[in-house]
Write a protein that holds these residues in place. Structure first.
Motif, short mmCIF file in Angstrom:
data_model
loop_
_atom_site.label_atom_id
_atom_site.label_comp_id
_atom_site.label_asym_id
_atom_site.label_seq_id
_atom_site.Cartn_x
_atom_site.Cartn_y
_atom_site.Cartn_z
N ASP A 38 23.61 32.45 30.93
CA ASP A 38 24.36 32.80 29.72
C ASP A 38 23.89 34.18 29.29
O ASP A 38 22.74 34.35 28.86
N ILE A 39 24.75 35.18 29.41
CA ILE A 39 24.35 36.56 29.17
C ILE A 39 23.86 36.78 27.75
O ILE A 39 22.96 37.58 27.50
N LYS A 40 24.42 36.05 26.80
CA LYS A 40 24.06 36.27 25.40
C LYS A 40 22.82 35.47 24.96
O LYS A 40 22.30 35.70 23.87
N ALA A 64 28.81 33.51 35.17
CA ALA A 64 27.89 34.21 34.27
C ALA A 64 28.59 35.35 33.56
O ALA A 64 28.43 35.53 32.34
N LEU A 65 29.39 36.11 34.28
CA LEU A 65 30.06 37.26 33.71
C LEU A 65 31.03 36.85 32.61
O LEU A 65 31.25 37.60 31.64
N SER A 66 31.60 35.67 32.73
CA SER A 66 32.56 35.19 31.72
C SER A 66 31.90 34.96 30.37
O SER A 66 32.59 34.84 29.35
N SER A 67 30.57 34.90 30.32
CA SER A 67 29.87 34.71 29.05
C SER A 67 29.60 36.04 28.35
O SER A 67 28.97 36.06 27.29
N CYS A 106 29.69 42.26 41.28
CA CYS A 106 29.55 41.31 40.18
C CYS A 106 28.12 41.26 39.65
O CYS A 106 27.92 41.30 38.43
N PRO A 107 27.08 41.21 40.52
CA PRO A 107 25.72 41.20 39.99
C PRO A 107 25.39 42.44 39.15
O PRO A 107 24.66 42.34 38.16
N LEU A 108 25.92 43.62 39.53
CA LEU A 108 25.67 44.81 38.73
C LEU A 108 26.35 44.69 37.37
O LEU A 108 25.78 45.07 36.34
N ALA A 109 27.58 44.18 37.35
CA ALA A 109 28.29 44.01 36.09
C ALA A 109 27.54 43.06 35.16
O ALA A 109 27.42 43.31 33.96
N VAL A 110 27.00 41.97 35.70
CA VAL A 110 26.23 41.02 34.89
C VAL A 110 24.97 41.69 34.35
O VAL A 110 24.64 41.56 33.16
#
Length: 230
Positions: A38-40, A64-67, A106-110
């Motif tokens: 959860d990114i937040k 994960a990115l969707s969070s 995607c990992p860089l974006a997260v």
């Protein structure tokens, strides 16, 4: 007696881990190694492991990115290219604007979303009492070798796993530049060092002007398999 105690504790830990993995024992998601990131949520000692898992699990990375608040759009795959990209995204910004959109794995974006939420904005509030409005960067994807040498290993930029960050703009309009402000001993230099140090919690590699002259004007951040923070 000591040996039996050791094995008893080891078996108890292993049994607990299996129980969590199987879902027999419920623990909060932030303390479950197999729960999606959860990114937040506040980072903890499991965050690095959860970020590492994203490199080999595209579905988990997407979850994960969707969070996050990032706006992204999928890029067309280019498996036959010299520097192939599969599952890459175009990051268009979110709560913080970008000087331009950039291509990212995607990992860089997260990792970038984690950095923005847990490092960049808290550092700006701590030092300036206001938010960052824009991140200025020098680009991400570039099909080239390290330092653009004619031979040698490919750069992490060649797989869209790296981003070069050059500076920031505050909500009030003030700009902070790595090239201009890193050598100083003032508020801006303090902010940049907080950002560099905090970025190491989200990215596996962070290279600043302290690393070498090639990075005098930017922070190189990437999600490769090496770990360097300097």
């Amino acid at each position: 007696m000591g040996r039996w105690l050791f094995w008893g504790v080891l078996l108890a830990i292993a049994g607990g881990a299996v129980s969590v993995w199987r879902g027999w024992l419920e623990v909060p998601p932030q303390w479950n190694p197999w729960a999606p990131l959860d990114i937040k949520a506040a980072p903890n000692w499991l965050t690095g492991y959860k970020l590492m898992r994203l490199r080999s699990d595209p579905a988990l990375c997407e979850q994960a990115l969707s969070s996050s608040d990032l706006r992204v759009s999928p890029q067309a795959d280019s498996p036959g290219a010299k520097c192939p990209l599969v599952g890459a995204l175009r990051v268009q910004g979110g709560g913080v604007a970008l000087s331009s959109s950039f291509i990212a794995s995607c990992p860089l974006a997260v990792a970038y979303a984690m950095f923005e939420h847990h490092t960049l904005q808290p550092a700006a509030q701590s030092v300036y009492g206001q938010k960052i409005a824009r991140v200025d960067h020098l680009g991400s994807f570039a099909c080239r070798n390290v330092y653009s040498r004619e031979s040698g290993a490919l750069s992490r930029h060649a797989s869209a796993d790296a981003l070069d960050i050059a500076g920031f703009r505050l909500a009030g309009g003030r700009t902070i530049s790595v090239l201009r402000d890193w050598p100083k001993q003032n508020q801006d230099a303090e902010f940049l060092r907080q950002v560099r140090d905090g970025a190491c919690e989200s990215f596996s590699v962070v290279l600043s002007p302290d690393y070498n002259a090639a990075h005098r004007n930017h922070f190189h951040v990437d999600v490769g398999r090496w770990s360097v923070c300097r």
